[in-house]
Design a protein around this motif. Structure first.
Motif, PDB file in Angstrom:
ATOM      1  N   TYR A 151      58.424  23.270  42.794  1.00 52.57           N
ATOM      2  CA  TYR A 151      58.076  21.998  43.405  1.00 52.57           C
ATOM      3  C   TYR A 151      58.299  22.103  44.918  1.00 52.57           C
ATOM      4  CZ  TYR A 151      58.555  20.431  38.549  1.00 52.57           C
ATOM      5  OH  TYR A 151      58.418  20.289  37.192  1.00 52.57           O
ATOM      6  N   PHE A 152      58.132  20.997  45.626  1.00 52.42           N
ATOM      7  CA  PHE A 152      58.549  20.950  47.020  1.00 52.42           C
ATOM      8  C   PHE A 152      58.816  19.509  47.414  1.00 52.42           C
ATOM      9  CE2 PHE A 152      53.986  20.431  47.280  1.00 52.42           C
ATOM     10  CZ  PHE A 152      53.648  19.848  48.491  1.00 52.42           C
TER      11      PHE A 152
ATOM     12  N   PHE B  16      54.351  30.477  44.456  1.00 53.98           N
ATOM     13  CA  PHE B  16      53.443  30.049  45.522  1.00 53.98           C
ATOM     14  C   PHE B  16      53.453  28.524  45.597  1.00 53.98           C
ATOM     15  CE2 PHE B  16      51.868  34.249  44.426  1.00 53.98           C
ATOM     16  CZ  PHE B  16      51.586  34.795  45.669  1.00 53.98           C
ATOM     17  N   ILE B  17      53.665  28.011  46.794  1.00 51.34           N
ATOM     18  CA  ILE B  17      53.724  26.567  47.016  1.00 51.34           C
ATOM     19  C   ILE B  17      52.684  26.195  48.063  1.00 51.34           C
ATOM     20  CG2 ILE B  17      55.160  24.636  47.760  1.00 51.34           C
ATOM     21  CD1 ILE B  17      57.604  26.221  46.825  1.00 51.34           C
TER      22      ILE B  17
ATOM     23  N   ARG C  77      51.128  24.276  42.952  1.00 49.83           N
ATOM     24  CA  ARG C  77      52.083  25.379  42.875  1.00 49.83           C
ATOM     25  C   ARG C  77      51.757  26.266  41.682  1.00 49.83           C
ATOM     26  NH1 ARG C  77      52.862  20.503  42.326  1.00 49.83           N
ATOM     27  NH2 ARG C  77      54.664  20.620  40.927  1.00 49.83           N
ATOM     28  N   PHE C  78      51.940  27.553  41.873  1.00 48.09           N
ATOM     29  CA  PHE C  78      51.743  28.533  40.803  1.00 48.09           C
ATOM     30  C   PHE C  78      52.843  29.581  40.882  1.00 48.09           C
ATOM     31  CE2 PHE C  78      47.456  26.979  41.714  1.00 48.09           C
ATOM     32  CZ  PHE C  78      46.971  26.684  40.456  1.00 48.09           C
ATOM     33  N   SER C  79      53.307  30.029  39.718  1.00 50.48           N
ATOM     34  CA  SER C  79      54.149  31.216  39.654  1.00 50.48           C
ATOM     35  C   SER C  79      53.343  32.337  39.028  1.00 50.48           C
ATOM     36  CB  SER C  79      55.405  30.977  38.810  1.00 50.48           C
ATOM     37  OG  SER C  79      56.373  30.249  39.510  1.00 50.48           O
ATOM     38  N   VAL C  80      53.476  33.528  39.605  1.00 47.75           N
ATOM     39  CA  VAL C  80      52.825  34.708  39.045  1.00 47.75           C
ATOM     40  C   VAL C  80      53.862  35.814  38.923  1.00 47.75           C
ATOM     41  CG1 VAL C  80      50.672  34.062  40.195  1.00 47.75           C
ATOM     42  CG2 VAL C  80      52.125  35.834  41.209  1.00 47.75           C
TER      43      VAL C  80
END
Length: 576
Positions: free
Chosen positions: A126-127, A226-227, A270-273
């Protein structure tokens, strides 16, 4: 010192709501100080709003299911501020969402204590950012919600945050005045895309300004978070020499693994890889570029960061004269019907459960008179801007000044929008479909819009050209169960369209179970400033009080006793 207000047993959450003076004995878990100062970004000095003296601000880490108190000081002399926790539902703590419709802003030289408790099952990326004016372009930072147990089945050696922001050389005040003035002027596109606050202008080939370095070691697997904290830019990115990433999270929800050679990230997403680095025996080159390009703008901007393997001193002060990767093009509908939840979700409502469909048409209106040009973004024919709500709607509900029943009846008679309050009232418990319908602007143009919802995550039903067909789309979802999201993109499926004619849609489905006042808006700050926002009012005062509890008078007045300063400690409701 403790003061207790009349307690309320919250029937849904079984909690006691009390008012407590946060005097010197109270120690917040986290302190954020918002200031405004000249600050260097990409070696360009800019007067900017900062968090703890930097942009981006510090990384915050919360535990799901655990209460965290965050004290936000407004150390500015001339500007209000708020802090929004982008993607957190803020269920129960109604004044902690940090928007101009849910709380009074924090006045200059005051502070406010935000009570946060991330929902269990919402561990992820999140941010946080200010939700006033154009402050979020610099006043923001990463927020990570940690897993409370071993719910994440993905294994990795370490993680890195990749935080994307825009650089505008014009100040917030100039940009806001350009957009709000009698003769609307587009303030220009981003001058640079920054990674973790670092970058260098392509026109500035020498000097001490450095690209961001993402440090890795050979033979390991990294979770890259990634945000998309950009104000405007839709960003395409990929790694030189590393064309295999695996998406495992989107907007705070784990997904089934999905291989991708590139990412396309809009403002608010947002994505996590998972990225596996090369084994030591294959690492002949120890520096690789991460190439970033802006999409859907008149002129594409390409910039870089560096994937830096250990054991080397890379060159971070020059950009490559020739981009190592091909110039990117927009993938319209990227990831539509491809992401699936990691764990099957039995709560997803079927089409037969939908009580009501609200279609929100999106239209850019351009008009001229007396040699002046006025531009606004309209939803169902009307814009919403901060000045339309001198008093936060949530405050009006607590003060019995917002008649939710009357607003609901007017909205039902008008396609979902109540013209008197410019809001979309909803009964608590309704199952809604919300359809964002792109239409040609006055000039026939179409644009890309990353739409974000406060108050709840929604099931993203996908998108397409033309007009939404619920039956056809339901068939698409039979083997593609949707993922809960909070920011997804309405794409232009055509280059131009006849003014006012439907040309592309995005559909959501959600259970309206979070009573309160919640913003739904395009996350492009420039679009928000000229009207591209909507307000959903879920439930009535009884629903809000039953869910969250009573509110002291200190929350209902600008600069009230819930807002502390150097002369007095705040009287704060403990909703959890």
């Amino acid at each position: 010192m403790l003061q207790t207000w009349p307690s309320l047993l919250c029937l849904s959450l079984f909690q006691l709501v009390t008012a407590v003076v946060h005097d010197e004995s109270f120690i917040p878990d986290i302190i954020l100080r918002v200031t405004a100062a000249n600050y260097s970004l990409a070696c360009q000095n800019r007067y900017s709003v900062l968090v703890n003296g930097t942009s981006p601000g510090p990384t915050l880490r919360l535990e799901e299911g655990e209460v965290t108190w965050i004290r936000v000081y407004n150390d500015m002399d001339n500007y209000n501020t708020t802090m929004h926790w982008h993607g957190l539902s803020m269920m129960v703590a109604p004044f902690s969402d940090g928007t101009p419709v849910s709380q009074w802003p924090i006045p200059p030289r005051h502070f406010f204590d935000y009570e946060l408790r991330p929902d269990v099952g919402y561990a992820g990326t999140y941010f946080y950012h200010s939700h006033l004016g154009f402050q979020a372009v610099t006043a923001s930072g990463p927020l990570i919600v940690e897993d409370s147990d071993d719910t994440c089945s993905y294994e990795y050696d370490d993680e890195r945050i990749v935080y994307l922001t825009d650089l505008f050389l014009n100040t917030d005040e100039v940009i806001e005045n350009d957009l709000a003035g009698p003769n609307v002027t587009w303030p220009g596109d981003s001058n640079d895309i920054l990674v973790n606050g670092q970058g260098r202008l392509a026109t500035n080939a020498t000097g001490q300004c450095s690209l961001a370095a993402i440090d890795v070691e050979p033979g390991k697997t990294y979770r890259l978070r990634f945000i998309g904290a950009t104000a405007l830019s839709l960003v395409w990115l990929a790694f030189e020499g590393h064309d295999a990433m695996t998406i495992i999270e989107a907007d705070g929800h784990y997904t089934q693994p999905l291989n991708a050679s590139y990412l396309q990230i809009g403002s608010g997403q947002r994505f996590s890889v998972l990225l596996s680095t090369k084994p030591e025996t294959e690492v002949e080159q120890r520096q690789f570029y991460m190439q970033l390009s802006t999409l859907e703008r008149p002129t594409s901007l390409t910039t870089f960061a560096v994937l830096r393997y250990s054991g080397t001193t890379p060159d971070l002060t020059h950009v490559p004269s020739t981009p190592p990767l091909p110039v990117a093009n927009t993938t319209v509908g990227w990831l539509n019907y491809q992401l699936r939840p990691l764990i099957p979700d039995s709560n997803f409502p079927t089409l037969s459960e939908v009580n009501r469909r609200v279609t929100i048409t999106v239209h850019q209106n351009i008009s001229s008179s007396d040699q002046l040009t006025h531009i606004s973004w309209l939803e169902n024919g009307y814009p919403w801007v901060e000045t339309l709500s001198p008093t936060p709607y949530l405050v009006e509900i607590y003060e019995d000044k917002f008649d939710t029943d009357a607003a609901y009846q007017r909205a039902i008679a008008n396609g979902g929008l109540d013209l008197d309050t410019r809001s979309f009232p909803t009964k608590k418990g309704e199952v809604l479909e919300i359809v964002w319908q792109n239409t040609g602007s006055t000039a026939g143009a179409l644009e890309t819009h990353p739409f974000h919802a406060h108050g709840a995550h929604y099931y993203d039903l996908g998108g397409g050209d033309g007009v939404y067909d619920s039956a056809a789309n339901e068939a698409m979802l039979q083997n593609n169960p949707p993922v809960l999201r909070d920011t997804t993109i309405l794409y232009p499926y055509q280059a131009t369209a006849t003014p006012g004619v439907p040309a592309g849609w995005r559909a959501w489905r959600l259970r309206a179970d979070n009573a309160g006042v919640w913003m739904l808006h395009c996350h492009i700050l420039q679009h928000m400033l000229i009207g591209m926002q909507t307000i959903f009012v879920v439930g009535d005062k009884e629903d809000v009080v039953q869910q969250s509890g009573p509110a002291s008078a200190g929350y209902l007045t600008y600069g009230g006793s819930a807002y502390g300063n150097e002369t007095h400690s705040p009287e704060v409701m403990h909703f959890f």
